[in-house]
Design a protein around this motif. Structure first.
Motif, mmCIF file in Angstrom:
data_model
loop_
_atom_site.group_PDB
_atom_site.id
_atom_site.type_symbol
_atom_site.label_atom_id
_atom_site.label_comp_id
_atom_site.label_asym_id
_atom_site.label_seq_id
_atom_site.Cartn_x
_atom_site.Cartn_y
_atom_site.Cartn_z
ATOM 1 N N VAL A 57 8.737 3.887 1.677
ATOM 2 C CA VAL A 57 7.831 3.910 0.522
ATOM 3 C C VAL A 57 6.896 5.113 0.538
ATOM 4 C CG1 VAL A 57 7.933 1.413 0.211
ATOM 5 C CG2 VAL A 57 6.167 2.400 1.681
ATOM 6 N N THR A 84 3.808 7.198 -3.660
ATOM 7 C CA THR A 84 4.463 5.974 -3.219
ATOM 8 C C THR A 84 5.830 5.847 -3.877
ATOM 9 O OG1 THR A 84 2.402 4.785 -2.786
ATOM 10 C CG2 THR A 84 4.357 3.451 -3.242
ATOM 11 N N TYR A 110 0.790 -1.233 0.000
ATOM 12 C CA TYR A 110 0.000 0.000 0.000
ATOM 13 C C TYR A 110 0.817 1.275 0.000
ATOM 14 C CZ TYR A 110 -3.388 -3.542 1.041
ATOM 15 O OH TYR A 110 -4.141 -4.688 0.961
ATOM 16 N N GLY A 111 2.122 1.176 0.125
ATOM 17 C CA GLY A 111 2.981 2.338 -0.036
ATOM 18 C C GLY A 111 2.604 3.514 0.830
ATOM 19 N N ALA A 112 2.405 4.661 0.197
ATOM 20 C CA ALA A 112 2.150 5.906 0.919
ATOM 21 C C ALA A 112 0.805 5.929 1.613
ATOM 22 C CB ALA A 112 2.257 7.088 -0.045
ATOM 23 N N ARG A 113 -0.034 4.963 1.350
ATOM 24 C CA ARG A 113 -1.358 4.905 1.996
ATOM 25 C C ARG A 113 -1.286 4.358 3.418
ATOM 26 N NH1 ARG A 113 -3.957 1.214 -2.407
ATOM 27 N NH2 ARG A 113 -5.717 1.138 -0.968
#
Length: 366
Positions: free
Chosen positions: A166, A217, A140-143
């Motif tokens: 990330v 991300t 989900y990276g930046a989430r």
């Protein structure tokens, strides 16, 4: 109230709002919140989930270091306005729900579902915080918003570094607010923290962060991908793991295999060919426990040898074999003296440990 308790033990209802439907492309909010806690972490967890908004646009995942039995899903279910569930392997997750890692399993995230794995322990724990944080960062990276609460040693620091790598956010319970501040202090040393606040402020803050659009991300470093694959039991060869760092002179306290030394920024970590992983703090704790186990084993062995030899001396005395009985008595004294030396070493270790605990408590109180 009884209906709510039953729901904790079952999968979320099929008509629950879809995790993906709550997305609003192309803008995506910070809709994955991962939380790690250990010693002293239950109370801040209850405070945090109790303050989360009932319309939270994020799914919440919790790892608490626990023994073979845990009632944490029920505890959080009754403390929060959101439903709390025991995580299930392969189950899809939904926004507005809390999912708790069960005892004995690492909780991992992949796409829109959860995975439970009985992989090697990390930082002396399973479930461990780092595997959850790494898997969330990759999917989900930046989430992702990573949160660390009260706890001993340093589990969660490497995982929080992965979240930041990330583009995710790092949030801590303030160390002065934590009953056991070791974990959050470790994160403060090695991670660029976005927010560090008392537990009473965490729930409201996470509600606001979850409503904000996520940033960009960033590509995940290969090492994070490899360590996540090891936790998911997708990689288990020494050749793969050798890419994580340099082969060290140390052996794994858990399986006694060779350890690879990993330089994670300023942080030093270790991982063996089986997959056991340690921060330097966890490594020292494991080595200390191993040393204690060896010393206690030696103490028992010398005490038993002394007692056995004394009895043999008595037996020989009754048989009028005085010279042999004398030799056995002398040998018994040597074994007893060895046992006394080991007892003094153990007592010295106990005194040192108590002194270190007192110093840490004084430091935490400042």
């Amino acid at each position: 109230m009884a209906e709510r308790r039953i729901r904790v033990l079952n999968a979320p209802p099929k008509d629950a709002p879809s995790f993906e439907r709550l997305e609003k492309p192309p803008t995506r909010n910070r809709n994955v919140i991962v939380i790690g806690a250990s010693a002293g972490g239950v109370e801040p967890l209850k405070q945090l989930v109790g303050d989360l908004p009932p319309d939270l646009m994020a799914a919440v995942f919790v790892v608490l270091h626990v023994g073979p039995t845990s009632y944490l899903p029920e505890i959080l279910h009754h403390a929060a306005s959101l439903p709390a569930w025991k995580a299930e392997n392969g189950a899809k997750f939904e926004a507005g729900n809390i999912y708790v890692a069960p005892p004995g399993f690492h909780l991992l995230l992949h796409d829109d579902h959860m995975m439970l794995r009985r992989g090697p322990r990390e930082n002396l724990a399973r479930p461990s915080i780092d595997p959850l944080f790494r898997s969330a960062a990759l999917s989900y990276g930046a989430r992702v918003v990573g949160v660390l609460l009260s706890g001993a040693l340093s589990d969660g620091t490497a995982g929080l570094r992965a979240v930041k790598a990330v583009g995710g956010l790092a949030v801590l319970q303030h160390p002065k607010d934590a009953a056991v501040p070791d974990m959050v202090k470790s994160a403060l040393r090695y991670v660029e923290i976005d927010h560090c606040v008392p537990a009473a402020e965490l729930g409201g803050m996470l509600g606001r962060l979850a409503a904000e659009p996520a940033g960009e991300t960033l590509p995940a470093p290969p090492g994070i991908r490899l360590e996540a694959a090891i936790a998911a039991q997708e990689h288990s060869t020494m050749k793969d793991e050798d890419r994580l760092g340099q082969l060290s002179v140390f052996t794994c306290p858990e399986c006694h295999g060779p350890l690879w030394e990993i330089e994670d920024g300023d942080m030093l970590r270790y991982r063996c060919h089986t997959g056991h992983a340690f921060t330097s703090e966890a490594m020292m704790e494991a080595q200390s426990a191993e040393a204690d186990e060896i010393l206690w084993s030696l103490l028992r062995a010398h005490q038993q040898r002394a007692e056995f030899t004394r009895r043999m001396a008595e037996r020989e005395t009754k048989r009028d074999r005085s010279e042999l009985a004398k030799q056995l008595r002398e040998r018994a004294k040597e074994y007893a003296a060895d046992a006394e030396v080991i007892e003094r070493i153990l007592e010295s270790r106990r005194t040192t440990a108590a002194s270190n605990d007192a110093i840490e408590e004084q430091g935490a109180g400042k």
